[in-house]
Enzyme design. Structure first.
Site, PDB file in Angstrom:
ATOM      1  N   ARG A  95       0.810  -1.227   0.000  1.00  0.00           N
ATOM      2  CA  ARG A  95       0.000   0.000   0.000  1.00  0.00           C
ATOM      3  C   ARG A  95       0.841   1.274   0.000  1.00  0.00           C
ATOM      4  NH1 ARG A  95      -0.272  -2.592   4.792  1.00  0.00           N
ATOM      5  NH2 ARG A  95       0.402  -1.493   6.700  1.00  0.00           N
ATOM      6  N   TYR A  96       2.168   1.121   0.250  1.00  0.00           N
ATOM      7  CA  TYR A  96       3.038   2.289   0.342  1.00  0.00           C
ATOM      8  C   TYR A  96       3.917   2.503  -0.891  1.00  0.00           C
ATOM      9  CZ  TYR A  96       1.846   2.008   5.303  1.00  0.00           C
ATOM     10  OH  TYR A  96       1.177   1.954   6.487  1.00  0.00           O
ATOM     11  N   ILE A  97       4.004   1.538  -1.774  1.00  0.00           N
ATOM     12  CA  ILE A  97       4.890   1.669  -2.932  1.00  0.00           C
ATOM     13  C   ILE A  97       4.069   1.697  -4.211  1.00  0.00           C
ATOM     14  CG2 ILE A  97       6.906   0.651  -1.828  1.00  0.00           C
ATOM     15  CD1 ILE A  97       6.213  -2.017  -3.035  1.00  0.00           C
TER      16      ILE A  97
END
Length: 868
Positions: free
Chosen positions: A116-118
């Site tokens: 979800r962060y990259i």
């Protein structure tokens, strides 16, 4: 109720049969649908589904990896974790996915951030090379709701560029990554009918020995090494990693080797970020060269990798070589290019056909003929009849579908019809059709141009990172640290590392071999153990090296209880461990009266005192061992006396009787050797040194130890002559003038710098070690005038000064080039010597009539066998 009624309508099967069917189904599924890649696009199914999903979502912007993974689950019937891991692996290979955020670190082994962060998107290369819906074959996804590609139409040897690993049921695959540009060059060579050869290339850099690569087939192997440099005399730095290893694994292996006593280090620092830097600090008494070899021998700084090119061809697994894979990929690319050209040609011809119909329809005002027609059938018939006189030049017959399209042309388009513009459009189409046909007729040339364009667009930053080198074989026993203290109990006949109350002998490694000589004239070689019984009355214990012909043993012994006395000199180059060898005689009562071990073939002078006897005129015999030939250990030796001997005394220490060592330098592995490989450096003895000079103005004097390393770039590597001046011509960047200096090196300083100027634009033009050299100065044009070349005799131009001297100005004019001439040395034929070394420089003349056996040389590494 009977059993027949219980199973009415059911068929019975043996459990063994079910297991066999289920296992085969499972094995086929794992091999074909999970673990092994397709030879055509180079993807495993999960990778192919990720790429297809990314193309579906592609809009030029980055997408959250979590979103891509969620979309991929429409096609992949497994968990999101497996999809995320596969996607991160593709992203870390820096070819198909443009990444944003923390995608992990291939150097340190750090994992990527959560999905979800990259973010990610396809690279321009992937968009151009991997996808084309028109040439893709489709199949239904696992739930039947969507279509997914059977193989993506990849027009590049992607499988070899990315590499792959996978474990199926009963087989596995391991294809190493190769260099982008080298793969394209190989494909072009194949299309041109030329031979090609490709070798792996890794993102982590390092060095690679491909001598046994075997074209990537099963049974081959490669050896990968970290790049280790010496920063200073007490610091080593690992700057590149071997394939499949990260910094954490390297450091752990070094720590374990240190704990086992294989290597000796002070501390380790890991400064790795975007570049690898592991600093290894050494104690002041530890050799950096030996430690580098020990790191390769005992840690993960060197790894052996066995490739196994298993791929899916059609619907079957096959074992191929990398050359076969490249040929198949190249042929597949050519077929895809042909298919694209055929599709493009068909589309162009259809466009030309309808454009021609449209022109006929408008130019001949056929649309007026349908104004009074009332039925649809009559409209179609009217148009068809109006077109007939004008359609002979068309590529195909006019269909009802063509006529329907003509009726859909808008009035606005008809009213603005521009005949000249229409002719230009049709002419442009005809040019494209002609070009397309030409490319189809010259398909191989077209494919070569395609590969060349791909290389121009995407190959600029893809130079080879891994250096191809031939590795030297490291003898672990020679580089292992002496981590054990060794003791002996001579009376009881025990040796070992645990006898701490007994006589201390030396430090050794736990992988060394120990040689033992006893008073009864027998010898034995054993491994290092805590406690080993080797027999009583021990005379000598030492570390034994296989093939060591320079260690010579001098011996005087009595044959039997009352037999004559013999003397002999011998070396021990090969034995079988734990076997007693009789050196004196197999007769009972044989005894050794004198024994010495000489690491460099020394030959001492001894006095043999005889027991009183009326027949003896001289009760004392002087023996010079230098007069004895060195023979095998089984030789009987020369007779000393038949009379009884009282004792043997050492009269005078001896000097080495061995010839100077012939030393060669092998540039391939950058090591010294005594096996006549590479450039002959000369005869070495005692304190002779080797001189190395690099382009930074640093000179080193090192010993001729065969374990020395020469990894730095060097201008000169030769046997050092203390009386031979060194000449250096350098450019002073601050003054913008060439200088020349001549100097001698100081024997007391092994590391010396002779470049006076530290200006960044300063550089060394040339360095020589030769007398009577001349330099021709070619001058640059100044103010449109040319100056005649000038020749100077270097020895007359400047005298020998100190190493720190600036030197003399070579010329005030601007120099375009300096041409150096070194005179050929006069050949000095001296029959009294086997080799004559030139005093004119580093050129040596060798008498090739001398036989190798005249000079004992160090043996090669191998397993232990009996001497023949």
């Amino acid at each position: 109720m009977t059993e027949e009624h219980l199973h009415e309508g059911e068929s019975l099967k043996k459990v063994s049969g079910l297991y066999r069917d289920w296992f085969l189904d499972y094995a086929s599924y794992v091999i074909l649908d999970r673990a092994i890649p397709s030879v055509y696009d180079g993807f495993k199914p999960v990778q192919r589904r990720i790429m297809h999903s990314m193309r579906e979502l592609e809009d030029g912007r980055y997408n959250k990896v979590a979103n891509i993974v969620g979309n991929t689950m429409k096609y992949h019937p497994h968990g999101d974790a497996s999809i995320t891991d596969a996607m991160v692996q593709i992203g870390q290979k820096e070819l198909l996915i443009d990444t944003q955020g923390n995608w992990g670190n291939i150097y340190t082994g750090d994992s990527a951030a959560a999905a979800r962060y990259i973010e990610a998107r396809l690279t321009p290369f992937a968009l151009e090379v991997v996808f084309n819906p028109k040439t893709t074959e489709w199949a239904k996804s696992y739930d039947g709701r969507n279509n997914e590609p059977i193989d993506l139409p990849v027009k590049f040897p992607l499988l070899l560029a990315q590499g792959v690993e996978g474990i199926g049921v009963g087989l596995s695959t391991k294809i190493l990554p190769h260099n982008f540009n080298e793969l394209i060059n190989a494909s072009v060579s194949y299309l041109k009918g030329k031979k090609f050869q490709i070798f792996p290339d890794f993102l982590t850099g390092g060095m690679l020995d491909v001598a046994e690569y075997n074209d990537g087939e099963r049974g081959g192997k490669v050896r990968a090494r970290a790049r280790i440099i010496q920063k200073d005399k007490n610091t080593l730095a690992i700057t590149e990693l071997p394939y499949s290893k990260n910094t954490g694994e390297i450091i752990d292996s070094i720590v374990k080797a240190t704990e086992r006593g294989k290597i000796k280090i002070k501390k380790i620092e890991d400064n790795t970020s975007d570049k690898v830097e592991i600093l290894i600090h050494l104690h002041s008494d530890v050799s950096p060269d030996k430690t580098i070899d020990a790191l390769y021998a005992f840690t993960d700084c060197q790894v052996s990798i066995s490739p196994n090119a298993c791929v899916i061809v059609g619907d079957k697994p096959m074992f191929l070589s990398v050359s076969e894979i490249l040929r198949m990929n190249t042929d597949h690319t050519v077929s895809l290019l042909k298919k694209e050209l055929e599709i493009e040609l068909h589309e162009l011809q259809e466009s030309w056909h309808f454009a021609s119909l449209e022109r006929i329809f408008i130019e001949n005002r056929i649309y007026h003929d349908i104004e009074e027609v009332k039925t649809w059938e009559d409209v179609l018939t009217t148009i068809e009849e109006g077109l007939k006189p004008h359609t002979k030049h068309l590529l195909r017959t006019v269909t009802e579908e063509d006529i329907v399209k003509l009726t859909e042309i808008r009035i606005k388009r008809i009213s603005r019809f521009d005949l000249d513009k229409f002719k230009e459009t049709i002419a442009s189409m005809e040019d494209k059709i002609a070009k397309c046909k030409h490319n189809l007729e010259h398909l191989i040339t077209y494919a070569i141009e395609y590969y060349t364009n791909i290389q121009k667009k995407y190959g600029k930053d893809k130079e080879r990172r891994t250096e191809i080198r031939v590795f030297d074989t490291i003898d672990a026993t020679k580089v292992a640290v002496a981590n054990e203290k060794f003791y002996v109990n001579r009376e009881e006949g025990f040796i070992g590392t645990s006898l701490k109350r007994d006589e201390y002998l030396f430090d050794c490694s736990d992988i060394d071999d120990i040689i033992v000589f006893r008073k009864d004239g027998t010898m034995k070689v054993v491994k290092v153990e805590a406690k080993t019984f080797v027999g009583k009355d021990i005379l000598h214990v030492g570390i034994w090296k296989k093939g060591d012909a320079r260690t010579v043993y001098n011996m005087i012994y009595r044959e039997g209880r009352d037999g004559p006395y013999y003397m002999k000199r011998f070396s021990v180059t090969a034995v079988t461990r734990n076997t007693d060898y009789p050196l004196a005689s197999e007769k009972k009562g044989s005894e050794t009266l004198y024994f010495s071990a000489n690491p460099n073939g020394e030959a001492e002078l001894v006095s043999v005192l005889l027991k009183p006897n009326a027949r003896i005129r001289k009760p004392k015999i002087d023996i010079d061992f230098s007069e004895l030939a060195i023979k095998g250990r089984n030789s009987r030796g020369n007779l000393v006396t038949k009379y009884a001997v009282k004792k043997v005394d050492l009269k005078e220490q001896g000097v080495s009787t061995l010839a100077p060592r012939k030393i060669w330098f092998d540039e391939t592995v950058r090591r010294l050797n005594v096996d006549a490989r590479g450039t002959f450096l000369g005869n070495f003895k005692g304190d002779d040194k080797i001189l190395t000079i690099n382009a930074n103005g640093e000179a080193k004097l090192v010993s001729f130890d065969l374990m020395n390393r020469f990894d730095d770039d060097y201008l000169i590597l030769e046997k050092w002559n203390p009386e031979q001046p060194v000449t250096c011509i350098y450019f002073d960047g601050e003054k913008e003038i060439y200088y020349i200096k001549r100097f001698l090196f100081e024997a007391t300083n092994n590391m010396q710098t002779f470049m006076p100027s530290e200006h960044p634009k300063s550089f060394i033009e040339l360095v020589i070690t030769a007398n009577n050299a001349t330099a021709e100065l070619i001058f640059a044009k100044e103010k449109g005038k040319e100056k005649e070349p000038e020749t100077i005799n270097i020895d007359e131009f400047i005298a020998v000064k100190g190493i720190k001297a600036i030197g003399n100005q070579l010329t005030k004019s601007k120099v375009k080039a300096i041409n150096l001439t070194i005179p050929e040395p006069e050949e000095d034929i001296n029959p009294g010597f086997d080799e004559v070394e030139s005093t004119e420089g580093h050129i040596s003349f060798i008498d090739h009539d001398v036989k190798d056996e005249d000079f004992p040389e160090e043996g090669t590494i191998g397993s232990l066998f009996d001497e023949e």
